[in-house]
Structure formats: C-alpha cells, structure tokens
Write an enzyme that holds these catalytic residues in place. Structure first.
Site, PDB file in Angstrom:
ATOM      1  CB  ALA A 154      -0.867  -0.056   1.176  1.00 12.05           C
ATOM      2  CE1 TYR A 155       5.607   5.494   2.585  1.00 11.20           C
ATOM      3  CE2 TYR A 155       7.303   4.046   1.924  1.00 11.20           C
ATOM      4  CZ  TYR A 155       7.018   5.254   2.491  1.00 11.20           C
ATOM      5  OH  TYR A 155       7.767   6.097   2.389  1.00 11.20           O
ATOM      6  CB  VAL A 156       5.144   0.345  -2.944  1.00 10.98           C
ATOM      7  CG1 VAL A 156       5.472   0.374  -4.347  1.00 10.98           C
ATOM      8  CG2 VAL A 156       6.444   0.182  -2.022  1.00 10.98           C
ATOM      9  CB  SER A 158       0.892   6.125  -1.423  1.00  9.01           C
ATOM     10  OG  SER A 158       2.036   5.846  -0.587  1.00  9.01           O
ATOM     11  CE  LYS A 159       6.252   8.342   0.049  1.00  2.00           C
ATOM     12  NZ  LYS A 159       6.108   9.850   0.320  1.00  2.00           N
TER      13      LYS A 159
END
Length: 246
Positions: A154-156, A158-159
């Site tokens: 999920a973090y990736v 967004s990035k």
C-alpha cells in the site's frame, strides 16, 4: 532570470523532524530562507526554526494538513508574504503503514493515500502556481518502489503515484524554468524507518547496500540540495538515493 541564491526561499513540508528537518537545515546553510511546514507538532517545527535562526539563517514555521487545499493555500501565502516569494518546494511529508495486502486495514490505506497522494498533489498544485522561474519542486518517493518488499504494497502504491505525478508536472511546466524531480531514499535511519524493527532486521537492511550501512538523513538532504540548487539540467527524474541498493 533565476533569483540570486541569497534571496531564495524554500518551503519544506514535514520539516519538523526526520529527513524534513535535516533538509530544512541544509537548505538554510545554502542561504535559503526556509519555511518549515508541520501538521501537528508545532513545538518540533519551532525547534527547527530556532536552530536555523541560531545558526544565522532565516526561518519560520507554517502549519496545516498537506492534503487540505485551503490550509496549504494559506501556508504558501504566509511564506510569500514573509519572504517575498517561493523558489523551492520540498515535499517530505508522508506516512508509512506496513502490512500484507491480504490483511491491511483499508482505513490505513485511505490514510496513506490522503497524505502521500492527495497531499503531494495539493502541495504540487500550489507549487505550480507560485514557484518563481529558476526554481525547483522536489517530491519524495521510496526505493521500495523498485525493491518491492513484502508488506510495503500500500505504501509503495502511494509512492508510485508520487513518481507519476512528478514526471507529468515536469512536462506541464515547460517554458517556466522550473525543475520537478523526486528523491527515492533507501533504508535511512529515521524514526519512520526504525519504528517496529528489531536489531536483526535493521542490520539486514544495512548490509543490503554495497556501502553496508543505512543511509543518514544528511545523505538525503545533500541530494535535495543538489536538485534545489545547481542541478538545473536534471528534470523529470526519480533519483534513487540508496547507497547502491539493487
């Protein structure tokens, strides 16, 4: 025509701690007047401002949620009123919540996307409207976009969105003499990275790079200072500041 270095102004989001604080202090040493943006920790932002002022620089703190367009509009206006304009915008503000795709709480997904995607978009929108010729916009991605570690999905996501909007904005600002790039740090010794990791895990990350150490916030700040200053021919790029991590 570019603004003389001694009159340049930078706004650093997430500047109250971690990489953001070190970036703010580094740009101040290059002669920038620096606005330190914070979301909730005014005391830490004021500490950063005090440190810059004590070292002979010029700084102020501005509050507001990066994902709130009204708050950011006010923050940008405050900086322009105080320092006469804005030349560099560095968007370090972000949150990271790790869990497998299968089990991630969707409320956490929404929180990350609000700060990391919408927040970056709002800050970039304001930057596109206000940054002076000769200026720069620097967004923050992560090297995990390339290394694709489990629990970072999920973090990736967004990035990866941050990288996409960075490359598009660079082309939208054609003819304005404004560069737009992203920095993608690798494992860096910040509270955000170290939180929840035991010594063995941290050691493993440190050994993964050919330099066999974690990055330091100062390493990332040097990359930002390069993009904010002399790197006028680097535009629409993602710089992986990760010590050679594959």
């Amino acid at each position: 025509m570019s603004t003389p270095e001694s009159n340049r102004v930078a706004l650093v989001t997430g500047g109250s701690g971690g990489i953001g604080r070190v970036v703010a202090e580094r740009l101040a040493r290059d002669g920038f007047a620096v606005a330190v943006q914070y979301a909730g920790n005014r005391a830490k932002a004021e500490e950063t401002v005090a440190a810059i002022n004590a070292a002979g620089g010029r700084a102020l703190a501005v509050g507001g949620d990066v994902a709130d367009e009204d708050a950011m509009g006010t923050a940008f206006d405050t900086v322009r009123s105080a320092f006469g304009g804005i030349d560099v915008v560095v968007n370090t503000a972000g949150i990271m919540i790790l869990a497998p795709v299968e089990t991630l709480d969707l409320a956490d997904l929404d929180r990350m996307h609000r700060t990391n995607i919408r927040g970056t978009f709002v800050v970039n929108q304001q930057a596109a409207r206000t940054v002076r010729p000769g200026g720069a916009v620097v967004n923050f991605s992560t090297s995990v976009v390339r290394t694709q570690l489990p629990t970072y999905g999920a973090y990736v996501a967004s990035k990866a969105a941050v990288e996409a909007m960075t490359l598009v904005l660079a082309r939208e600002l054609r003819g304005r003499d404004i560069t737009v790039n992203a920095v993608a740090p690798g494992p860096t010794a910040t509270p955000l990275f170290l939180q929840g990791k035991d010594e063995g895990t941290v050691d493993k990350f440190a050994k993964a790079t050919p330099l066999e150490r974690l990055g330091r916030p100062e390493d990332i700040a040097e990359t930002v200072a390069f993009l904010a200053g002399p790197a006028r021919w680097i535009n629409g790029q993602v710089l992986y500041a990760n010590g050679g991590l594959a």
